[in-house]
Scaffold this active site. Sequence first.
Site, PDB file in Angstrom:
ATOM      1  N   CYS A 166       0.836  -1.199   0.000  1.00  0.00           N
ATOM      2  CA  CYS A 166       0.000   0.000   0.000  1.00  0.00           C
ATOM      3  C   CYS A 166       0.871   1.249   0.000  1.00  0.00           C
ATOM      4  CB  CYS A 166      -0.918  -0.001   1.218  1.00  0.00           C
ATOM      5  SG  CYS A 166      -1.980  -1.435   1.309  1.00  0.00           S
ATOM      6  N   ASP A 172       2.972  -9.462   9.487  1.00  0.00           N
ATOM      7  CA  ASP A 172       3.755  -9.530   8.254  1.00  0.00           C
ATOM      8  C   ASP A 172       4.762  -8.391   8.154  1.00  0.00           C
ATOM      9  OD1 ASP A 172       4.003 -11.071   5.749  1.00  0.00           O
ATOM     10  OD2 ASP A 172       3.434  -9.193   4.781  1.00  0.00           O
ATOM     11  N   TYR A 192      -5.302 -13.395  -4.423  1.00  0.00           N
ATOM     12  CA  TYR A 192      -4.857 -12.897  -3.116  1.00  0.00           C
ATOM     13  C   TYR A 192      -5.575 -13.611  -1.985  1.00  0.00           C
ATOM     14  CZ  TYR A 192      -3.813  -9.321   0.482  1.00  0.00           C
ATOM     15  OH  TYR A 192      -3.394  -8.652   1.611  1.00  0.00           O
ATOM     16  N   HIS A 195      -2.835 -11.852   4.535  1.00  0.00           N
ATOM     17  CA  HIS A 195      -2.927 -10.728   5.463  1.00  0.00           C
ATOM     18  C   HIS A 195      -4.268 -10.592   6.172  1.00  0.00           C
ATOM     19  CE1 HIS A 195       0.274  -9.279   2.552  1.00  0.00           C
ATOM     20  NE2 HIS A 195       0.909  -9.409   3.702  1.00  0.00           N
TER      21      HIS A 195
END
Length: 682
Positions: A31, A267, A172, A175
């Site tokens: 991000c 993470d 995906y 997370h």
Amino acid sequence: MTRDPRYDILFEPVRIGPVTARNRFYQVPHCNGMGYKDPSALAAMRGMKAEGGWAVVCTEMVEIHHTADVAPFVELRLWSDQDIPMLARIAEKVREHGSLAGIELCHSGYTANNLWSREVPIAASPMPTASYLYDPIQARGMDKQDIRDLRRAHRQAALRSKQAGFDLVYVYAGHGLGIFQHFLSRATNFRTDEYGGSLENRARLLREVIEDTKDAVGDTCAVPVRIAMHEFQGSAGLEPAEVEDAIAMMADLPDLWDLSLSDWSKDSQTSRFSEEGFQEPYIKGVKKLTSKPVVGVGRYTSPDTMVRVIRQGIMDMIGAARPSIADPFLPKKIEEGRLDDIRECIGCNICVTHDYTMSPLRCTQNPSMGEEWRRGWHPEKIRPKQDDRHILIIGAGPAGLEAARALGQRGHQVTLADRASVAGGRVTRESRLPGLAAWARVRDWRLLQLNKLPNVSLYLESDMTPETVAELGADHVLVATGSEWLRDLTGRHFLSPADYAESCDVLTPDDLMSDLRPKARDVVIYDDDHYYLGGVLAELLVREGHAVTLVTPAPVASAFTKASLEQKTIQARLLKMGVKVLANQAVSGIAADHVSLECAYTGEASQLEAGAVVLVTARRPLDGLWQALTAQGIAATRVGDCYGPATIAAAVHSGRKFAENFGNPPEDFLDIPFRREVTALS
């Protein structure tokens, strides 16, 4: 300079399905706070990574449908064909430097609140949505038609990604933010049909979507899968052994496995709590399960460590988000044998905070990050000087060091002076505190660069006065003398100062970093700053035998660190160390043996026994020298904390900004000093 042969393995090409990466450096999706609001700035940033040698450069999360809306967070969107040109610009910037462009397609399931689209969120099973602001929203459980529609939406997004020019199209499941992880995990999947129950059933949707994506675009695009190896919920959630079983079921179905931890705070752990390579214990078993390339992360900045993980068979490609932000040219520097020029990530997560604040990405080490398009800054280049000037910089903290480095790179004669015996200012002081040693890299990298510039001179133990400044006769003076912590209770809760008896033992962070200590064992730390320092100082004093109570008007300790993904870890550590956290309370007065408290909500008064108080509240710029110089008509400018106390990242940026603008006509307050992208009206 030439590359050390030890690192040749890092520059071997890697086949990923139908495409080939030119080396093993892989910028994983991350991000940046720009997303669909600042697409040109985002494209320039990604292009800079490609220019710096990253063979694969990926986007952040890209919402595939209007039910995947994660507003107010600013990611990318691929809801319709209307979004293709924006994404095509990103792919074009990456590919023009010979790198592969990756796109991380995402449906966030119950973590997408759909605040902008106002659609009812969908999830593997019905549950309240996960929300930064605890939005009173619940996601509905998906029926079979919803699952078919989700597969259609993902396939359509994959086709649009191919049309936009991307080389890798993600599935995906990482997370805690991807719906395919939600189906895979027992923690979020309570279904009793063929998509729930056994691992094979819970992995069914992930398998189907991988197959759909391969069928749609796999002829020319690689299809990586980003998967969470651990959810840290015990047997209630995903654990490495079960995820390895799921990977084994689909071993060679995707073209690459991109391994991560869940949630994001696990993470992207900070250097305060983890070392380089901290994820290796969770991912080291995957390579033996598949013949396809494996990518992992771990805040890798050492080429020797990178070589080790390749040779040990832990991964095939070096994944990086934060190290690629700190130094977009890290691969090229290794390739050219310029290891001492690598701008190593310090692991502070200031980059992450700006996803939470929905503002453009920034970096403590790399002030050009996020400014590539907005201001035209480059991490390695700067325009040469327009004329010969001698600049005196007073203060060798983060702002002064960066200004000296950048001005020196432009070719100016620079004299850098500091009254201390060691350069670095607040960076040097703070890096001596528990867990912050890596922050010294901000100082060390700049000192190393200054040593390469014959036109820059550093003088330590030099206390400059208006008289000595005048004697030197510099063309311009840059004052970077920092700031000092207040000791009068002024902060965010109380904007006006309060008095207390001189007999009270009151200290500030500056005192503790100067090796002064409380006289009493029982200490109150009053944290009205809400970032990392209050918690770090509590840890310091407990280690030295003090009994510490951390008082804060906020609901939790170190409240802003929620944005840097550390708050829970910080508070857990403090509590385990025996620190008492007294939240929602403000210190309103100080006496010799106690502090007066005031409830942040009701104003109710109380007292807390304490023999000493450490005030972590607010700072005052140390700009007296600047005021004296300007009063004498000497051309002088303030930068960094001397101008406006803020983060180390802000100080470094301030130094770079001065160096970039020096010699330009003065900025008019009414002029915007950077570019911005304005939405065209439909």
